[in-house]
Design a protein around this motif. Structure first.
Motif, PDB file in Angstrom:
ATOM      1  N   GLU A 101      29.233  89.969  26.363  1.00 27.21           N
ATOM      2  CA  GLU A 101      28.135  90.918  26.235  1.00 27.21           C
ATOM      3  C   GLU A 101      27.812  91.143  24.767  1.00 27.21           C
ATOM      4  OE1 GLU A 101      27.096  95.504  27.523  1.00 27.21           O
ATOM      5  OE2 GLU A 101      29.135  94.754  27.660  1.00 27.21           O
ATOM      6  N   ASN A 102      26.516  91.174  24.447  1.00 29.33           N
ATOM      7  CA  ASN A 102      26.063  91.440  23.088  1.00 29.33           C
ATOM      8  C   ASN A 102      26.035  92.949  22.895  1.00 29.33           C
ATOM      9  OD1 ASN A 102      24.870  91.606  20.612  1.00 29.33           O
ATOM     10  ND2 ASN A 102      23.065  90.411  21.143  1.00 29.33           N
ATOM     11  N   ILE A 103      26.991  93.454  22.116  1.00 32.57           N
ATOM     12  CA  ILE A 103      27.097  94.910  21.967  1.00 32.57           C
ATOM     13  C   ILE A 103      26.023  95.465  21.047  1.00 32.57           C
ATOM     14  CG2 ILE A 103      29.552  94.980  22.480  1.00 32.57           C
ATOM     15  CD1 ILE A 103      30.059  95.167  19.467  1.00 32.57           C
ATOM     16  N   ASN A 104      25.326  94.624  20.318  1.00 27.38           N
ATOM     17  CA  ASN A 104      24.253  95.102  19.445  1.00 27.38           C
ATOM     18  C   ASN A 104      23.040  95.547  20.255  1.00 27.38           C
ATOM     19  OD1 ASN A 104      25.718  94.566  17.142  1.00 27.38           O
ATOM     20  ND2 ASN A 104      24.990  92.459  17.059  1.00 27.38           N
ATOM     21  N   ARG A 105      22.868  95.006  21.437  1.00 30.93           N
ATOM     22  CA  ARG A 105      21.708  95.312  22.277  1.00 30.93           C
ATOM     23  C   ARG A 105      22.092  96.109  23.512  1.00 30.93           C
ATOM     24  NH1 ARG A 105      18.298  94.445  18.524  1.00 30.93           N
ATOM     25  NH2 ARG A 105      18.101  92.316  17.837  1.00 30.93           N
ATOM     26  N   ARG A 106      23.244  96.686  23.504  1.00 27.56           N
ATOM     27  CA  ARG A 106      23.750  97.393  24.674  1.00 27.56           C
ATOM     28  C   ARG A 106      23.020  98.719  24.843  1.00 27.56           C
ATOM     29  NH1 ARG A 106      28.693 100.483  25.756  1.00 27.56           N
ATOM     30  NH2 ARG A 106      28.876 100.610  23.511  1.00 27.56           N
ATOM     31  N   VAL A 107      22.663  99.035  26.083  1.00 21.42           N
ATOM     32  CA  VAL A 107      22.006 100.301  26.398  1.00 21.42           C
ATOM     33  C   VAL A 107      23.096 101.337  26.645  1.00 21.42           C
ATOM     34  CG1 VAL A 107      20.486 101.478  28.019  1.00 21.42           C
ATOM     35  CG2 VAL A 107      20.061  99.092  27.408  1.00 21.42           C
ATOM     36  N   GLU A 116      25.007 104.444  28.065  1.00 19.77           N
ATOM     37  CA  GLU A 116      25.030 105.191  29.318  1.00 19.77           C
ATOM     38  C   GLU A 116      25.090 106.680  29.000  1.00 19.77           C
ATOM     39  OE1 GLU A 116      28.257 103.828  31.694  1.00 19.77           O
ATOM     40  OE2 GLU A 116      27.622 101.743  31.586  1.00 19.77           O
ATOM     41  N   GLU A 117      24.959 107.487  30.024  1.00 22.87           N
ATOM     42  CA  GLU A 117      24.957 108.940  29.826  1.00 22.87           C
ATOM     43  C   GLU A 117      26.315 109.395  29.309  1.00 22.87           C
ATOM     44  OE1 GLU A 117      24.499 112.983  32.445  1.00 22.87           O
ATOM     45  OE2 GLU A 117      23.648 111.113  33.209  1.00 22.87           O
ATOM     46  N   GLY A 118      26.305 110.166  28.244  1.00 23.34           N
ATOM     47  CA  GLY A 118      27.544 110.682  27.669  1.00 23.34           C
ATOM     48  C   GLY A 118      28.126 109.796  26.585  1.00 23.34           C
ATOM     49  N   GLU A 119      27.614 108.592  26.410  1.00 20.89           N
ATOM     50  CA  GLU A 119      28.109 107.703  25.364  1.00 20.89           C
ATOM     51  C   GLU A 119      27.423 108.021  24.047  1.00 20.89           C
ATOM     52  OE1 GLU A 119      29.603 103.447  26.779  1.00 20.89           O
ATOM     53  OE2 GLU A 119      27.461 103.745  27.046  1.00 20.89           O
TER      54      GLU A 119
END
Length: 158
Positions: free
Chosen positions: A67-73, A75-78
């Motif tokens: 997973e590309n963490i630069n483009r990660r959406v 989540e609620e609470g993150e």
């Protein structure tokens, strides 16, 4: 006189048989080791080729995608932090601490003085104004309305 021993000693015969059997087994093992060494393939090139077959590296097509963490959406609470200041802000539990309470000190003291000076005059009618202001200043240092005390109150509440 005792009779002379005739025949073979059974114990010594058994020992000789055991020794002969052990020697036969050792000779067979030595012969097998020589034969294995004769047929062993010592060619370095062949060994390297076999090693390459065993260690065949996986290609990029066989490996799973990460997973590309630069483009990660998020989540609620993150919370996402890309700098030290953002990380500190994300980790802080309470409200953000006031960095310069001394800047509001004079205005806050004036407001405190307007509210509490009449009360002190009623409680102490014999005191001079300078004495009343000294009492007021003493109360102000302990008051929760003092911005310098508010900073510590937030820290102590945690």
């Amino acid at each position: 006189m005792p009779k002379k021993f005739q025949g073979e000693n059974t114990k010594s015969a058994a020992a000789r048989a055991r020794k002969a059997e052990a020697k036969a087994v050792a000779d067979a093992q030595r012969k097998q080791a020589l034969e294995d060494a004769y047929w062993q393939d010592d060619d370095k090139h062949v060994q390297r080729k076999e090693q390459r077959k065993v260690e065949k590296p996986k290609t990029h097509l066989e490996m799973p995608l990460e997973e590309n963490i630069n483009r990660r959406v998020l989540e609620e609470g993150e919370v996402e932090a890309r700098s030290v200041e953002e990380a500190i802000a994300a980790l802080s539990v309470g409200k953000e601490l006031d960095r310069h309470p001394e800047r509001r000190m004079k205005a806050a003291f004036t407001a405190y003085e307007e509210l509490n000076l009449p009360r002190l005059k009623q409680e102490n009618p014999n005191m001079r104004l300078s004495q009343l202001k000294q009492l007021l200043k003493k109360e102000w240092m302990k008051s929760p309305e003092n911005p310098m005390n508010q900073r510590h109150a937030v820290y102590n509440a945690n």
